[in-house]
Design an enzyme around this catalytic site. Structure first.
Site, PDB file in Angstrom:
ATOM      1  N   LYS A  24      35.150  43.258  46.934  1.00  0.00           N
ATOM      2  CA  LYS A  24      35.848  44.024  47.968  1.00  0.00           C
ATOM      3  C   LYS A  24      36.489  45.234  47.284  1.00  0.00           C
ATOM      4  O   LYS A  24      36.728  45.214  46.079  1.00  0.00           O
ATOM      5  CB  LYS A  24      36.888  43.177  48.683  1.00  0.00           C
ATOM      6  CG  LYS A  24      38.021  42.640  47.858  1.00  0.00           C
ATOM      7  CD  LYS A  24      39.174  43.565  47.686  1.00  0.00           C
ATOM      8  CE  LYS A  24      39.694  44.021  49.034  1.00  0.00           C
ATOM      9  NZ  LYS A  24      40.812  45.030  48.793  1.00  0.00           N
ATOM     10  N   THR A  81      38.940  46.068  37.326  1.00  0.00           N
ATOM     11  CA  THR A  81      38.181  46.358  38.545  1.00  0.00           C
ATOM     12  C   THR A  81      38.915  45.848  39.762  1.00  0.00           C
ATOM     13  O   THR A  81      40.000  45.313  39.674  1.00  0.00           O
ATOM     14  CB  THR A  81      36.800  45.694  38.475  1.00  0.00           C
ATOM     15  OG1 THR A  81      36.120  45.987  39.684  1.00  0.00           O
ATOM     16  CG2 THR A  81      36.931  44.207  38.330  1.00  0.00           C
TER      17      THR A  81
END
Lengths: 408, 408
Positions: free
Chosen positions: B184, B195
């Site tokens: 997502k 990340t």
């Protein structure tokens, strides 16, 4: 700045210091009839200093101005808006030299005493027929009255909505010394050891090295502490000219009135820098981020600039949303020492985070505050004595609109 | 990547690798009826690795997950959306431990084998009654069918518009090994040695150190090369789990099929990273910036990320304006070695700058290209062999709309 050692001069501008006149006109670089060419002229060769963009891609006029400033003197500055003369190769350089030569010829000064500055679109050649015809018309437009400074201030604007001026008076050796400045900003604003186009005049007598040193110091805490969009221009330039006509003993850091002069000088820079931030492209408000308790001033500056530059913080301010989570997220990614357990955040006078823990606050009061035209966010890290203030603006629909089709 | 050593698996997802099931449901953290709680379960303890945000402000679940991963093994991951559980103090930590304990109890695995992740608004406590009731219902929602992966992928979304999945197959020791991932993204996207939330599964047998090393390497050229808004989240986390059920000899860098596995693994990361960039908040297109001719790959990465992160470049892409001046201005301020005289820029296949000089180009063709849903900008510095690719999106009115009132 505590007790101020200077006095703001209401209605003052770059022509207020003794010896300076200025002017501007429309020569045809802008499509509308707005002014796009201007000059500042000093009746004597002025002690001068400058700082430039640190972008490795630098526009042609910066090369020419660096040459002119090698001897630390300038008598005139010629500026165009509507075209940055950047990424224009050999022809662009020739055009910048031609601007300098034509300005020198028509103003009756030495070429080496003329600085050249440009702002506008990148990568297009200047329409030199417009520029040279315009320069020929400049001398009769120069004025030592307010209208001359007004014309100049209008001539340097691009997407700016308002002119930016400031003027203060300082007592040096019992004499009144005046310091003034004019600037333009708006987009591609993320000065990095440099600034947008800004021009300062003073009638102080000052040593050239002292002026250069003061210009750098003042820039670090004013122009270099603003951001509109995180993009650093190819054309940033800040030039200061000192006519010496105030008749004081030449200023240098050991001069008894140095501190007062430096404070007034820095104040003019700060007013111009704030004005650039408030008039950022699409902006509806000025945002000020104050950081205290950092391990050093340098660390505080990095954190303040990270917060002021966060698109998420800027969008939240536009929406009058007291979203302090985005503030602390920006603090944490600034690459500086931060104790994750000791951060306080205020929005205006409203405490929203203490010791990194949320504080229940009056959302309505926060909403009312955030709807104002100036928003102050205060961050205390409780780690040391480092402080800094940065200025920016909100991120709005109009920023996107303006920049989605700038060239067309 | 030249001749690919792997095969894309159409319709594959995180449950395709042997041993994995997944599921999701609505427990009440999101106001709408969308899923907001999910889990991935492995029928055996999996070799696992993770990378986390480098933001110094880190959310509570990251602390809990680091503890669980100390032994390099996981059997389950539980994730909620709608609340980041960040800046929530001691209570937030307790809540993250409770999530882990409840998930372990209901799934019948050891607490130390459960990772916890959260995403959503910062600074609000989790509604733990919703979370614990939801976790109790999760085991019967777990499925090894596509519907289970679909439910999980939906459960981790916030302002994302679409789910992000990828799956490839690689031959290792003559056996089919499958690698898959779900992610997502959307806002606060500027991964920095870390990340957004992303979860990878594989049935490969692989040594724990090799998996951790590969995860970092793949992250550097994929997730760490995207930006939506330059803001790094407090909750970034990428977890990889390897069940070993494919029956291959355990992979390590000297294994004959290591290169194929690493390529497939990196490809899954790249597809997920691109999908996050394309689905950035308010985005209408994917932007890819390829830099070549830099002095090193690291230098090329810094330059590519500076260009992809420029608000001015992003606005110009939204407006389909071939404004290469903003591209070279971003290249010049990246803080990396750049020869101002040797820069080439292409927009798609259209040359717009050669040797830092403007090239006359077909503006209509450029407009048509820029109106497409993927825009590639290529920069060649002609200084060395360094290359990099970064991905991002355009800056649009909708980005401002979404972020002006996220909390309300």
């Amino acid at each position: 700045m505590g007790q101020m050692k200077f006095t703001a001069v209401q209605g003052g501008s770059i022509i207020t210091p003794k010896g300076f006149s200025a002017g501007g006109l429309h020569c045809g670089l802008k499509k509308s009839e707005r002014h796009d060419l201007g000059a500042i002229y000093c009746e004597v060769p002025a002690v001068a200093a400058a700082v430039y963009t640190t972008n490795l891609i630098q526009a042609a006029p910066l090369k020419v101005t660096r040459e002119s400033l090698q001897d630390g003197r300038l008598q005139a500055v010629v500026v165009n808006s509507g075209n940055a003369n950047a990424c224009t190769g050999k022809q662009g350089e020739e055009d910048a030299y031609t601007m300098r030569a034509e300005a020198a010829r028509h103003l009756g000064v030495a070429e080496q005493d003329v600085a050249v500055a440009s702002t506008g679109v990148i990568g297009e050649l200047l329409k030199m027929d417009c520029v040279t015809a315009g320069i020929a018309g400049l001398p009769k437009r120069l004025s030592g009255e307010a209208s001359g400074a007004e014309d100049f201030s209008q001539a340097i604007l691009t997407t700016d909505l308002v002119k930016k001026e400031a003027c203060v008076s300082v007592r040096v050796n019992g004499k009144d010394v005046t310091i003034a400045g004019a600037a333009k900003g708006s987009g591609m604003i993320h000065p990095n050891m440099a600034t947008m186009l800004a021009f300062m005049t003073t009638d102080a007598a000052i040593e050239a090295d002292a002026l250069q040193q003061l210009l750098r110091q003042a820039t670090d805490v004013t122009f270099n502490m603003i951001t509109v969009d995180g993009d650093t221009s190819t054309n940033d330039m800040l030039i200061a000219m000192a006519s010496g006509l105030a008749g004081n003993d030449a200023l240098h850091p050991a001069h008894p009135d140095w501190e007062a002069f430096a404070e007034g000088f820095t104040y003019v820079c700060q007013i111009l820098a704030q004005a650039i931030a408030r008039d950022g492209e699409g902006a509806t408000k000025l945002v000020e981020v104050q950081v205290s308790g950092a391990v050093s001033d340098l660390s505080a500056r990095a954190i303040a600039k990270t917060v002021i530059g966060s698109s998420l913080v800027k969008s939240a301010v536009f929406g009058a949303d007291a979203n302090w989570g985005r503030v602390i997220a920006a603090v944490g990614r600034a690459g500086e020492p931060v104790n994750p357990e000791t951060v306080d955040i205020h929005i205006g006078d409203i405490s929203v985070l203490e010791g990194s823990r949320p504080v229940a606050f009056d959302e309505d009061a926060a909403l009312q505050y955030l709807k104002g035209d100036t928003v102050r966010i205060t961050v205390d890290l409780h780690q040391g004595d480092g402080i800094a203030t940065a200025w920016g603006c909100d991120l709005t629909y109009d920023y996107v609109r303006i920049n989605a089709a700038y060239r067309t």
